[in-house]
Design a protein around this motif. Sequence first.
Motif, PDB file in Angstrom:
ATOM      1  N   GLY A  47      43.646 112.316  60.866  1.00  0.00           N
ATOM      2  CA  GLY A  47      44.357 111.226  60.000  1.00  0.00           C
ATOM      3  C   GLY A  47      43.760 110.103  60.037  1.00  0.00           C
ATOM      4  O   GLY A  47      44.247 109.127  59.442  1.00  0.00           O
ATOM      5  N   ILE A  49      41.005 108.525  58.646  1.00  0.00           N
ATOM      6  CA  ILE A  49      40.401 107.933  57.350  1.00  0.00           C
ATOM      7  C   ILE A  49      41.868 107.715  56.405  1.00  0.00           C
ATOM      8  O   ILE A  49      41.455 106.428  55.825  1.00  0.00           O
ATOM      9  CB  ILE A  49      39.315 108.764  56.580  1.00  0.00           C
ATOM     10  CG1 ILE A  49      40.017 110.073  56.119  1.00  0.00           C
ATOM     11  CG2 ILE A  49      38.164 108.877  57.407  1.00  0.00           C
ATOM     12  CD1 ILE A  49      38.999 110.296  54.703  1.00  0.00           C
ATOM     13  N   SER A 130      40.795 121.941  60.962  1.00  0.00           N
ATOM     14  CA  SER A 130      39.798 120.916  60.244  1.00  0.00           C
ATOM     15  C   SER A 130      38.554 120.480  61.203  1.00  0.00           C
ATOM     16  O   SER A 130      37.608 120.193  60.275  1.00  0.00           O
ATOM     17  CB  SER A 130      41.030 119.594  60.348  1.00  0.00           C
ATOM     18  OG  SER A 130      40.321 118.448  59.540  1.00  0.00           O
ATOM     19  N   TYR A 185      50.985 113.143  61.661  1.00  0.00           N
ATOM     20  CA  TYR A 185      50.220 113.503  60.252  1.00  0.00           C
ATOM     21  C   TYR A 185      51.303 114.142  59.308  1.00  0.00           C
ATOM     22  O   TYR A 185      51.281 113.848  58.358  1.00  0.00           O
ATOM     23  CB  TYR A 185      49.174 114.500  60.401  1.00  0.00           C
ATOM     24  CG  TYR A 185      48.256 114.893  59.454  1.00  0.00           C
ATOM     25  CD1 TYR A 185      47.189 114.326  59.038  1.00  0.00           C
ATOM     26  CD2 TYR A 185      48.840 116.077  58.726  1.00  0.00           C
ATOM     27  CE1 TYR A 185      46.407 114.700  57.752  1.00  0.00           C
ATOM     28  CE2 TYR A 185      47.909 116.557  57.767  1.00  0.00           C
ATOM     29  CZ  TYR A 185      47.016 115.984  57.134  1.00  0.00           C
ATOM     30  OH  TYR A 185      46.232 116.340  56.020  1.00  0.00           O
ATOM     31  N   SER A 220      47.251 108.637  48.376  1.00  0.00           N
ATOM     32  CA  SER A 220      47.681 110.215  48.150  1.00  0.00           C
ATOM     33  C   SER A 220      46.224 110.821  48.640  1.00  0.00           C
ATOM     34  O   SER A 220      45.241 110.110  48.172  1.00  0.00           O
ATOM     35  CB  SER A 220      48.243 110.502  46.725  1.00  0.00           C
ATOM     36  OG  SER A 220      47.220 110.077  46.038  1.00  0.00           O
ATOM     37  N   PHE A 221      46.454 111.988  48.683  1.00  0.00           N
ATOM     38  CA  PHE A 221      45.007 112.947  48.946  1.00  0.00           C
ATOM     39  C   PHE A 221      44.310 112.804  47.907  1.00  0.00           C
ATOM     40  O   PHE A 221      43.058 112.785  47.656  1.00  0.00           O
ATOM     41  CB  PHE A 221      45.485 114.374  49.459  1.00  0.00           C
ATOM     42  CG  PHE A 221      44.566 115.219  49.691  1.00  0.00           C
ATOM     43  CD1 PHE A 221      43.697 115.113  50.856  1.00  0.00           C
ATOM     44  CD2 PHE A 221      43.977 116.288  48.742  1.00  0.00           C
ATOM     45  CE1 PHE A 221      42.765 115.867  51.230  1.00  0.00           C
ATOM     46  CE2 PHE A 221      42.728 116.740  49.056  1.00  0.00           C
ATOM     47  CZ  PHE A 221      42.274 116.965  50.321  1.00  0.00           C
ATOM     48  N   MET A 224      42.565 109.516  47.086  1.00  0.00           N
ATOM     49  CA  MET A 224      41.639 109.309  48.078  1.00  0.00           C
ATOM     50  C   MET A 224      40.451 110.082  47.724  1.00  0.00           C
ATOM     51  O   MET A 224      39.259 109.650  48.087  1.00  0.00           O
ATOM     52  CB  MET A 224      42.139 109.366  49.452  1.00  0.00           C
ATOM     53  CG  MET A 224      42.711 108.170  50.043  1.00  0.00           C
ATOM     54  SD  MET A 224      43.437 108.346  51.751  1.00  0.00           S
ATOM     55  CE  MET A 224      41.883 108.439  52.596  1.00  0.00           C
ATOM     56  N   LEU A 248      37.622 115.250  52.814  1.00  0.00           N
ATOM     57  CA  LEU A 248      38.787 115.328  52.258  1.00  0.00           C
ATOM     58  C   LEU A 248      38.947 116.861  52.177  1.00  0.00           C
ATOM     59  O   LEU A 248      38.953 117.105  50.679  1.00  0.00           O
ATOM     60  CB  LEU A 248      39.255 114.439  51.200  1.00  0.00           C
ATOM     61  CG  LEU A 248      39.474 113.125  51.874  1.00  0.00           C
ATOM     62  CD1 LEU A 248      38.839 111.923  50.744  1.00  0.00           C
ATOM     63  CD2 LEU A 248      41.021 112.776  51.997  1.00  0.00           C
ATOM     64  N   ARG A 249      39.191 117.719  52.682  1.00  0.00           N
ATOM     65  CA  ARG A 249      39.298 119.075  52.732  1.00  0.00           C
ATOM     66  C   ARG A 249      40.688 119.727  51.944  1.00  0.00           C
ATOM     67  O   ARG A 249      40.501 120.050  50.797  1.00  0.00           O
ATOM     68  CB  ARG A 249      39.010 119.768  54.035  1.00  0.00           C
ATOM     69  CG  ARG A 249      38.574 121.105  54.134  1.00  0.00           C
ATOM     70  CD  ARG A 249      38.583 121.597  55.425  1.00  0.00           C
ATOM     71  NE  ARG A 249      39.868 121.500  56.058  1.00  0.00           N
ATOM     72  CZ  ARG A 249      40.611 122.486  56.169  1.00  0.00           C
ATOM     73  NH1 ARG A 249      40.471 123.770  55.528  1.00  0.00           N
ATOM     74  NH2 ARG A 249      41.756 122.374  56.686  1.00  0.00           N
ATOM     75  N   LYS A 250      41.603 119.945  52.640  1.00  0.00           N
ATOM     76  CA  LYS A 250      42.666 120.315  52.153  1.00  0.00           C
ATOM     77  C   LYS A 250      43.910 119.403  51.848  1.00  0.00           C
ATOM     78  O   LYS A 250      44.829 119.228  51.361  1.00  0.00           O
ATOM     79  CB  LYS A 250      43.333 121.619  52.812  1.00  0.00           C
ATOM     80  CG  LYS A 250      42.659 123.103  52.251  1.00  0.00           C
ATOM     81  CD  LYS A 250      43.228 124.128  52.722  1.00  0.00           C
ATOM     82  CE  LYS A 250      42.363 125.259  52.657  1.00  0.00           C
ATOM     83  NZ  LYS A 250      43.058 126.555  52.993  1.00  0.00           N
ATOM     84  N   GLY A 251      44.143 118.573  53.038  1.00  0.00           N
ATOM     85  CA  GLY A 251      45.068 117.590  53.226  1.00  0.00           C
ATOM     86  C   GLY A 251      46.525 117.996  53.479  1.00  0.00           C
ATOM     87  O   GLY A 251      47.602 117.680  52.911  1.00  0.00           O
TER      88      GLY A 251
HETATM   89  P1  A3P Z   1      41.788 118.752  56.504  1.00  0.00           P
HETATM   90  O1  A3P Z   1      40.575 118.961  56.997  1.00  0.00           O
HETATM   91  O2  A3P Z   1      42.869 119.601  57.065  1.00  0.00           O
HETATM   92  O3  A3P Z   1      41.969 118.876  54.884  1.00  0.00           O
HETATM   93  P2  A3P Z   1      40.255 112.274  60.210  1.00  0.00           P
HETATM   94  O4  A3P Z   1      40.162 111.139  59.256  1.00  0.00           O
HETATM   95  O5  A3P Z   1      40.956 112.065  61.408  1.00  0.00           O
HETATM   96  O6  A3P Z   1      38.869 113.116  60.583  1.00  0.00           O
HETATM   97  O7  A3P Z   1      41.100 113.449  59.714  1.00  0.00           O
HETATM   98  C1  A3P Z   1      40.605 114.270  58.338  1.00  0.00           C
HETATM   99  C2  A3P Z   1      41.774 115.088  57.920  1.00  0.00           C
HETATM  100  O8  A3P Z   1      42.805 114.158  57.277  1.00  0.00           O
HETATM  101  C3  A3P Z   1      41.386 116.130  57.026  1.00  0.00           C
HETATM  102  O9  A3P Z   1      42.238 117.200  57.098  1.00  0.00           O
HETATM  103  C4  A3P Z   1      41.623 115.166  55.690  1.00  0.00           C
HETATM  104  O10 A3P Z   1      41.658 116.292  54.252  1.00  0.00           O
HETATM  105  C5  A3P Z   1      42.823 114.872  56.015  1.00  0.00           C
HETATM  106  N1  A3P Z   1      43.330 113.567  55.106  1.00  0.00           N
HETATM  107  C6  A3P Z   1      42.541 112.422  54.952  1.00  0.00           C
HETATM  108  N2  A3P Z   1      43.319 111.791  54.010  1.00  0.00           N
HETATM  109  C7  A3P Z   1      44.440 112.399  53.591  1.00  0.00           C
HETATM  110  C8  A3P Z   1      45.600 112.234  52.845  1.00  0.00           C
HETATM  111  N3  A3P Z   1      45.547 110.970  52.023  1.00  0.00           N
HETATM  112  N4  A3P Z   1      46.419 113.016  52.767  1.00  0.00           N
HETATM  113  C9  A3P Z   1      46.521 114.079  53.525  1.00  0.00           C
HETATM  114  N5  A3P Z   1      45.503 114.343  54.539  1.00  0.00           N
HETATM  115  C10 A3P Z   1      44.524 113.476  54.423  1.00  0.00           C
END
Ligand code: A3P
Length: 287
Positions: A47, A49, A130, A185, A220-221, A224, A248-251
């Motif tokens: 989490g 970013i 992730s 997270y 929010s995912f 972003m 930002l894959r699944k969140g």
């Molecule tokens: P996923 O790959 O499970 O979607 P980091 O920034 O430490 O590399 O972490 C990345 C992970 O945080 C990714 O997870 C990303 O989608 C998730 N993430 C980033 N912003 C988010 C948000 N606003 N809400 C939920 N998840 C978020």
Amino acid sequence: MASDQMYLMYDGLMLPCETHSTESLEFAREFTFKDDDVLVVTYPKSGTIWMQEILPLLLNGGDLTPVLTIPNWDRVPWLEETRMALVVDQLPSPRAFVTHFPYQLLPASFHTSKAKVINVLRNPKDVLVSSYYFHQMASFLEDPGTFEEFMEKFLDGRVLFGKWTDHVKSWKNTELGDRIMYVTYEEMVQDLPAALRRMSDFLGRNLSEEVIQKIAENCSFKTMKANNMSNFSLVPKQYMDNDRSHFLRKGITGDWKNHFSPEQLARFKSAIEKELEGESFSLPWSL
Ligand code: A3P
């Protein structure tokens, strides 16, 4: 590319050469923290970013200008990365940073300062998933191989920033007292405004409910993912290939259930439990 060309080793940790250098690590080691600095600590894929979006807004009362105009890596730079030295002098006060360092690698000035820390923890099963996809899309990281192979690398610490358990242990066993706040997270996904209120109180900001809601909406995912300053779309495809996966894959929480076999789950659980045997803290989720 062979792994020794992709990574440099620092205190036993594998760091990508694309974003780290001997000079950037030296800069981090000599860095002078100020009392009002805020440092977010994460193991990669927990989490980071998300916090690069949240912190500027909490610290500036919800003004969206920085998150709409400055890429996340320059807005809240990684302490140990090469961009840090280039942007640190332009950061507004109070300054916010992120780091993947374990506690013992923080510079001496951190310990004599009153800088606060927010440690974001994520269920390691989802961290693994992730990270697996991140390794597929980032050309500056080693190909992860099969999910099974990558799990073994993860459990052995042959991945970015070493073993998840070592990182967690280092930050759970600090003596930082009320200078450190732990947030998961999972609680951010479940109730972001509540997590933001907790962080805001910790940072001594008395933000109104209206501002908290505004920050939650912006972080929010979905928002972003649409923000070019936060979704890594500025990074050329040769480094991050969005056709393979998205940063930002699944969140979501619990995506591990779509990836772990019962045998892999048992193997993962027992390996992590063994590493944490005898520790006085407990994890905020069951493994
Ligand atoms: P996923 O790959 O499970 O979607 P980091 O920034 O430490 O590399 O972490 C990345 C992970 O945080 C990714 O997870 C990303 O989608 C998730 N993430 C980033 N912003 C988010 C948000 N606003 N809400 C939920 N998840 C978020």
